[in-house]
Design an enzyme around this catalytic site. Structure first.
Site, short mmCIF file in Angstrom:
data_model
loop_
_atom_site.label_atom_id
_atom_site.label_comp_id
_atom_site.label_asym_id
_atom_site.label_seq_id
_atom_site.Cartn_x
_atom_site.Cartn_y
_atom_site.Cartn_z
CD GLU A 92 33.23 46.26 45.26
OE1 GLU A 92 33.19 46.29 43.96
OE2 GLU A 92 32.46 45.91 45.93
CE LYS A 283 30.40 44.82 40.75
NZ LYS A 283 30.95 45.35 42.04
CG ASP A 299 41.45 39.80 27.30
OD1 ASP A 299 40.71 40.51 27.92
OD2 ASP A 299 41.53 39.51 26.13
CG HIS A 397 30.96 47.57 51.27
ND1 HIS A 397 30.78 46.34 51.32
CD2 HIS A 397 31.42 48.21 50.17
CE1 HIS A 397 30.72 45.89 50.04
NE2 HIS A 397 31.01 46.90 49.35
#
Ligand code: MEV
Length: 443
Positions: A92, A283, A299, A397
């Site tokens: 991302e 998130k 993990d 972005h």
């Protein structure tokens, strides 16, 4: 209807006999034929990268190759007075830049103050059909010391390093299928993630406990809700630095520091009041945490599961961070997050890229690793709130996204930057537009 057994609709079958016994090249040939891949596409799957065929084959089953992700380093992380370069592996755009910028903006007030609990993981054993769950609880609790010693016989190295099983606790659990006995062990796994050690201890103890209580042992497994292994971070962003930060980044966005602090607090309060927002808020935290875990061979699924379960522990899904204004009107952020990461064992040792990333990160212990993750999570969340509450997320972005779109449209070499900057100027970052610009450039 979806629950009814159906005949396979396609003529192709994925039931390759003894696929697992074949060599990777043979498997790849079967995959290629199954999906009608061309040579270039098959080559993209059969790439061994830094991992190498022998190591990759030893890690998972049915291997045909490896996949690559961009690896970058976030800068400016000052944690408990020590500087860190933090590896991020993810696809991302903007995440690495956002973390680096957030870490830079809190440096004037000392960076991140972090702490992490001892590395205690919880193992769970389930017993059914005990004559009386309550009597079973008493029996197991009376045998706690003996069970603890037995568990520690499983992992002498961990005990030599100062870790090992610290406690054993039993409780009765009412379930949809009747009362069960649950026995939990609390294991200090030191610098390991700990799943193998804890699972082995559970498997070792369960038969004896089953005999003791006259029941049957069923599930014996670690809990990924690592409530005994929490990392915390705190950082202060000065209002005046927030005010100056836009101009410093070449933006003409203007607001007072006080207004920026207020807007960030409003953004946080939205997440604290609303689960749909809290999910996205968390998130964003995990964007950074996961990326560091992937780079360091951890993990990350365990980290994800633990973080979201921890966010729900009060019965209401909530943000993992908290923001407040200080007496001086600056912004202070806190995070508390369960961490289950290790610097010994697993892919952190076998994966050469992960090993090198951990070397760059330079954490001295599993606990320090947890502290870095907490700092990264807080930085990421601060950066997202700052952007969302002010200029919006797209601005940050756009530059990288535009490059990707330019490449997708067929731009190569110098054309990429040229098409990307014209896409941003046109405020239209779309493949069609990129193709049009590319044609213009190529005359
Ligand atoms: C995008 O990957 C992450 C954000 O949506 C996080 C947030 O909304 O807080 C920007």
């Amino acid at each position: 209807m979806i629950f009814m057994a159906e005949k396979p609709s396609s003529k192709k079958s994925s039931a390759f006999p003894e696929f697992y016994k074949k060599a990777p090249a043979e498997r790849l040939a079967l995959v290629k034929e199954f999906a009608g891949l061309n040579d270039e596409e098959a080559k993209a799957l059969g790439n061994w990268g830094a991992l190498g065929e022998a190591t990759a084959k030893g890690m998972i089953e049915n291997t045909v190759g490896t996949t690559a992700l961009p690896l970058g380093f976030a800068t400016n992380f000052l944690i408990n007075g020590k500087d860190f370069l933090v590896p991020f592996a993810l696809e991302e755009p903007s995440v690495v830049a956002a973390a680096s910028n957030a870490a830079k903006l809190c440096r004037p007030s000392g960076g991140f103050r972090c702490e992490c609990d001892d590395s205690v993981m919880i193992g769970q054993m389930q017993f059914v059909n005990a004559r009386s769950a309550l009597a079973a609880v008493k029996k197991v609790n009376a045998a706690r010391d003996k069970l603890r010693v037995m568990a520690n016989e499983c992992d002498k190295t961990m005990c030599e390093r100062g870790g090992g099983c610290r406690d054993v606790r039993a409780r009765a659990l009412e379930t949809q299928r009747g009362e069960m006995l649950i026995v939990e062990i609390f294991v200090d796994v030191r610098d390991a993630m700990g799943a193998n050690a804890v699972n082995s201890m559970c498997e070792r103890l369960a038969p004896g406990i089953a005999e003791l209580v006259g029941g049957e042992a069923r599930l014996r497994i670690i809990s990924n809700l690592a409530t005994r292994r929490l990392a915390r971070a705190k950082a202060v962003w000065k209002a005046r630095d927030l005010e100056a930060s836009f101009a410093a980044a070449g933006s003409d966005f203007k607001l007072s520091g006080k207004e920026i602090v207020e807007r960030i607090l409003d953004g946080w309060a939205f997440a604290a009041a609303d689960a749909h927002r809290a999910c996205t808020h968390n998130k964003g935290i995990m964007n950074g945490v996961d990326a560091v875990c992937v780079a360091c061979g951890q993990d990350w699924r365990a980290m994800e599961a633990g973080a979201h379960a921890y966010a729900s522990l009060s019965g209401k899904y909530s943000p993992l961070t908290r923001f407040e204004a200080t007496d001086k009107g600056d912004l202070v952020g806190f995070i508390e997050i369960p961490v289950q990461v290790g610097i010994v064992g697993g892919a952190s040792r076998t994966h050469p890229t992960a090993r090198a990333c951990l070397k760059v990160l330079g954490v001295a212990s599993g606990r320090e690793f947890g502290e870095v993750l907490a700092a990264v999570g807080l930085a990421q969340n601060f950066a997202a709130l700052r952007a969302l509450a002010t200029e919006g997320i797209n601005k940050g972005h756009m530059a990288l996204h535009a490059r990707n779109i330019a490449i997708l449209a067929g731009a190569a070499g110098d054309e990429i930057e040229l098409v990307a900057s014209r896409l941003v100027d046109a405020k239209c970052v779309k493949v069609d537009k990129a193709r049009e610009l590319l044609e213009q450039i190529r005359g």
